[in-house]
Write an enzyme that holds these catalytic residues in place. Structure first.
Site, PDB file in Angstrom:
ATOM      1  N   HIS A 100     -28.168  37.594  32.382  1.00  0.00           N
ATOM      2  CA  HIS A 100     -26.872  38.200  32.683  1.00  0.00           C
ATOM      3  C   HIS A 100     -26.885  38.683  34.127  1.00  0.00           C
ATOM      4  O   HIS A 100     -27.915  39.142  34.608  1.00  0.00           O
ATOM      5  CB  HIS A 100     -26.613  39.392  31.740  1.00  0.00           C
ATOM      6  CG  HIS A 100     -25.177  39.783  31.692  1.00  0.00           C
ATOM      7  ND1 HIS A 100     -24.617  40.625  32.608  1.00  0.00           N
ATOM      8  CD2 HIS A 100     -24.194  39.416  30.844  1.00  0.00           C
ATOM      9  CE1 HIS A 100     -23.337  40.756  32.326  1.00  0.00           C
ATOM     10  NE2 HIS A 100     -23.048  40.047  31.267  1.00  0.00           N
ATOM     11  N   ASP A 119     -23.820  36.557  23.735  1.00  0.00           N
ATOM     12  CA  ASP A 119     -23.507  35.256  23.154  1.00  0.00           C
ATOM     13  C   ASP A 119     -24.632  34.683  22.312  1.00  0.00           C
ATOM     14  O   ASP A 119     -24.429  33.732  21.573  1.00  0.00           O
ATOM     15  CB  ASP A 119     -23.150  34.259  24.271  1.00  0.00           C
ATOM     16  CG  ASP A 119     -21.831  34.623  24.896  1.00  0.00           C
ATOM     17  OD1 ASP A 119     -20.918  34.968  24.134  1.00  0.00           O
ATOM     18  OD2 ASP A 119     -21.729  34.599  26.124  1.00  0.00           O
TER      19      ASP A 119
HETATM   20  N1  CMC Z   1     -32.488  30.125  31.501  1.00  0.00           N
HETATM   21  C1  CMC Z   1     -33.428  29.863  32.416  1.00  0.00           C
HETATM   22  N2  CMC Z   1     -33.442  30.430  33.656  1.00  0.00           N
HETATM   23  C2  CMC Z   1     -32.456  31.280  33.957  1.00  0.00           C
HETATM   24  C3  CMC Z   1     -31.441  31.605  33.046  1.00  0.00           C
HETATM   25  C4  CMC Z   1     -31.475  31.001  31.763  1.00  0.00           C
HETATM   26  N3  CMC Z   1     -30.546  31.266  30.856  1.00  0.00           N
HETATM   27  N4  CMC Z   1     -30.580  32.475  33.618  1.00  0.00           N
HETATM   28  C5  CMC Z   1     -31.031  32.695  34.857  1.00  0.00           C
HETATM   29  N5  CMC Z   1     -32.177  31.984  35.064  1.00  0.00           N
HETATM   30  C6  CMC Z   1     -33.023  32.003  36.273  1.00  0.00           C
HETATM   31  C7  CMC Z   1     -32.425  31.112  37.366  1.00  0.00           C
HETATM   32  O1  CMC Z   1     -32.906  29.802  37.276  1.00  0.00           O
HETATM   33  C8  CMC Z   1     -32.891  31.841  38.602  1.00  0.00           C
HETATM   34  O2  CMC Z   1     -34.246  31.523  38.786  1.00  0.00           O
HETATM   35  P1  CMC Z   1     -34.915  31.508  40.275  1.00  0.00           P
HETATM   36  O3  CMC Z   1     -34.621  32.859  40.880  1.00  0.00           O
HETATM   37  O4  CMC Z   1     -36.365  31.272  40.007  1.00  0.00           O
HETATM   38  O5  CMC Z   1     -34.235  30.390  41.012  1.00  0.00           O
HETATM   39  C9  CMC Z   1     -32.821  33.321  38.208  1.00  0.00           C
HETATM   40  O6  CMC Z   1     -32.985  33.343  36.780  1.00  0.00           O
HETATM   41  C10 CMC Z   1     -31.508  34.006  38.566  1.00  0.00           C
HETATM   42  O7  CMC Z   1     -30.451  33.196  38.074  1.00  0.00           O
HETATM   43  P2  CMC Z   1     -28.972  33.205  38.678  1.00  0.00           P
HETATM   44  O8  CMC Z   1     -28.248  32.004  38.203  1.00  0.00           O
HETATM   45  O9  CMC Z   1     -29.074  33.444  40.164  1.00  0.00           O
HETATM   46  O10 CMC Z   1     -28.402  34.530  38.011  1.00  0.00           O
HETATM   47  P3  CMC Z   1     -26.889  34.909  37.884  1.00  0.00           P
HETATM   48  O11 CMC Z   1     -26.845  36.379  37.818  1.00  0.00           O
HETATM   49  O12 CMC Z   1     -26.098  34.231  38.951  1.00  0.00           O
HETATM   50  O13 CMC Z   1     -26.490  34.223  36.495  1.00  0.00           O
HETATM   51  C11 CMC Z   1     -25.917  33.853  34.240  1.00  0.00           C
HETATM   52  C12 CMC Z   1     -26.185  34.904  35.325  1.00  0.00           C
HETATM   53  C13 CMC Z   1     -25.417  34.559  32.978  1.00  0.00           C
HETATM   54  C14 CMC Z   1     -24.822  32.866  34.725  1.00  0.00           C
HETATM   55  C15 CMC Z   1     -27.233  33.078  33.943  1.00  0.00           C
HETATM   56  O14 CMC Z   1     -28.221  33.972  33.479  1.00  0.00           O
HETATM   57  C16 CMC Z   1     -27.033  31.922  32.954  1.00  0.00           C
HETATM   58  O15 CMC Z   1     -26.674  30.826  33.369  1.00  0.00           O
HETATM   59  N6  CMC Z   1     -27.283  32.181  31.629  1.00  0.00           N
HETATM   60  C17 CMC Z   1     -27.026  31.187  30.609  1.00  0.00           C
HETATM   61  C18 CMC Z   1     -25.535  31.166  30.251  1.00  0.00           C
HETATM   62  C19 CMC Z   1     -25.127  32.381  29.434  1.00  0.00           C
HETATM   63  O16 CMC Z   1     -25.779  32.748  28.461  1.00  0.00           O
HETATM   64  N7  CMC Z   1     -23.987  32.982  29.817  1.00  0.00           N
HETATM   65  C20 CMC Z   1     -23.408  34.117  29.095  1.00  0.00           C
HETATM   66  C21 CMC Z   1     -23.406  35.372  29.906  1.00  0.00           C
HETATM   67  S1  CMC Z   1     -23.017  36.822  28.924  1.00  0.00           S
HETATM   68  C22 CMC Z   1     -21.363  36.626  28.455  1.00  0.00           C
HETATM   69  C23 CMC Z   1     -20.433  36.749  29.593  1.00  0.00           C
HETATM   70  O17 CMC Z   1     -20.358  37.829  30.189  1.00  0.00           O
HETATM   71  O18 CMC Z   1     -19.720  35.802  29.890  1.00  0.00           O
END
Ligand code: CMC
Length: 429
Positions: free
Chosen positions: A306, A363
């Site tokens: 998140h 989720d």
């Molecule tokens: N699985 C594997 N690696 C992950 C994941 C994941 N679910 N989420 C983040 N990472 C890693 C990402 O690869 C990155 O690694 P590195 O720094 O080594 O390159 C690091 O963690 C930071 O990721 P980010 O994409 O920069 O983080 P963000 O804050 O931009 O993304 C997120 C947040 C929710 C989009 C992401 O965690 C994600 O894609 N999660 C899966 C989708 C999901 O479950 N979404 C629902 C969110 S909660 C409901 C809502 O509010 O909508």
């Protein structure tokens, strides 16, 4: 004492005010930065940027805290209903009994959808995603319910708000019935908001739906947990589109589109798809964990991570309990729940997930709960959208009531080509 920070640009010192929120969060106010220094800030994805000051929802991602109008979400999930929580978010205070009764009557009075709208529903292709249908239909509501010049702005807003809260629920159930080719079930005045929705979804002329109070409670909790989450992607979309002073239906329609994405509200559907895939591959979670950690593989563990929470998502923990309760009532255990629990256990011990602060989010369990309730997979994000409506509405209202309102218009840093001349087509190589 007024706090400031100093920045030095080209040897010249500038002082910028620090704003402190009611929970002690601090921010540098850069609203005069460009005017005073000629510089802008660059923050892709708004990771460090607060786009507004808000009185609605407080989230502490480090401690796992979520409060609506100051009230912990755990208390609302235990004691409140979705309708009461919606009133709280939109109006700022919990309603008195009389206010709640009036609000419920208004919601009931608005629950029918214009019969002419059925033609639209019926003409979407059968395979159309309900989120696409919902966003189009919400946008179309303005045409069916135009503004009435005799009404004051406040009256118009109140009517639009109740209309949206009530009709979106009816339209969601209606689109499901039409998608299945079944008879549309109309809303009933004698049922509560959540019970009414379940009845419209599952009642049928050949098999009457028996309303189970535990399922009604679970749905209320599901919607309460989704009701607001401060400046997330869809809420930011509602505020941004609303800042151009479009009508509320159009702003909400934009929010629905943003929520559709698999990285946002679409994640509840994506989680169940991922769990089903693991199940179809024999149930071993290890290869999926390995893929999620592989930098060369775009696969992510859906339902993990998140932007704000760097610990357990408090909503996920409540959702897990509700899920266990509802699953305890259905005769067949869900194999996907076992896989989810195994996945959670393995991921939480894995150094990659620990180092990246990746915990299960809301989720992760909500999809399993919706499955247990009999909600079809392609309706999962629609369920999130119904829940998020009060949040979008209250955030929109707060933004348009702000006396310092400004149209949202970010800056950019241009990194394209410098000026060059137009080349006639015959001379291009
Ligand atoms: N699985 C594997 N690696 C992950 C994941 C994941 N679910 N989420 C983040 N990472 C890693 C990402 O690869 C990155 O690694 P590195 O720094 O080594 O390159 C690091 O963690 C930071 O990721 P980010 O994409 O920069 O983080 P963000 O804050 O931009 O993304 C997120 C947040 C929710 C989009 C992401 O965690 C994600 O894609 N999660 C899966 C989708 C999901 O479950 N979404 C629902 C969110 S909660 C409901 C809502 O509010 O909508």
């Amino acid at each position: 004492m007024k706090q400031t920070v100093k920045i030095i640009i080209d040897g010249k010192t500038f002082e910028l005010p620090i704003i402190t929120g009611s929970e002690g969060e601090r921010a540098i106010d850069i609203s005069r930065l460009r005017q005073e220094t000629g510089l802008v800030t660059l923050d892709p994805g708004f990771v460090n940027t607060a786009s507004c000051q808000s009185r609605i929802t407080f989230v502490d991602g480090e401690k796992g805290i979520l409060r609506y109008r100051g009230i912990p979400v755990e208390q609302l999930a235990e004691h409140s209903t979705f309708v009461e929580t919606a009133y709280l978010l939109i109006n700022g205070e919990l309603p008195t009994q009389e206010q709640l009764n009036r609000f419920s009557v208004m919601l009931n009075d608005s629950s029918l959808v214009h019969e002419d709208m059925r033609a639209f529903f019926e003409n979407f292709p059968r395979w159309a995603h309900p989120m696409g249908i919902l966003s189009s239909m919400v946008n179309a509501l303005r045409a069916f319910y135009p503004e009435i010049p005799e009404r004051t702005e406040e009256e118009e807003i109140n009517i639009t708000v109740t209309r949206l809260l009530s009709k979106v629920r009816t339209m969601a159930a209606m689109s499901y019935k039409i998608f299945r080719g079944h008879k549309v079930i109309y809303p009933r005045h004698d049922l509560t908001y959540a019970a009414n929705f379940l009845n419209m979804m599952f009642n049928s002329p050949v098999k009457p739906y028996v309303i189970d109070e535990d399922v009604v409670k679970a749905l209320n909790v599901f919607w309460i947990l989704h009701a607001d989450h401060e400046q997330n992607c869809s809420t930011a979309a509602v505020r941004l589109v609303g800042s151009a002073r479009v009508n509320l239906y159009a702003a909400i329609s934009a929010g629905i589109c943003a929520l559709w994405g698999p990285l946002h509200g679409g994640a509840n559907q994506a989680v169940v798809e991922m769990l089903s895939q693991i199940h179809a591959n024999g149930g071993d979670v290890a290869p999926f964990i390995a893929r999620a950690k592989d930098k060369n593989d775009p696969f992510r563990l859906m339902g993990f991570g998140h932007r704000v929470y760097k610990t357990y998502d408090p909503r996920g923990q409540i959702m897990k309990k509700v899920c266990d309760k509802v699953l305890g009532k259905v005769t067949r255990q869900d194999p996907l729940l076992d896989i989810a629990m195994r996945l959670e256990e393995v991921a939480l011990k894995d150094p990659y997930f620990i180092d990246h602060h990746l915990y299960p989010n809301i989720d992760f369990y909500s999809g399993i709960l919706l499955r247990a309730m009999g909600i079809p997979l392609n309706m999962f994000t629609v369920m999130f959208a119904i829940g998020r409506l009060p949040g979008w509405i209250s955030q929109w209202k707060e933004s348009i009531d702000n006396p310092n309102w400004k149209i949202h218009r970010p800056r950019q840093i241009y990194i394209g080509l410098k000026q060059r001349d137009y080349v006639p087509i015959k001379e291009r190589g």
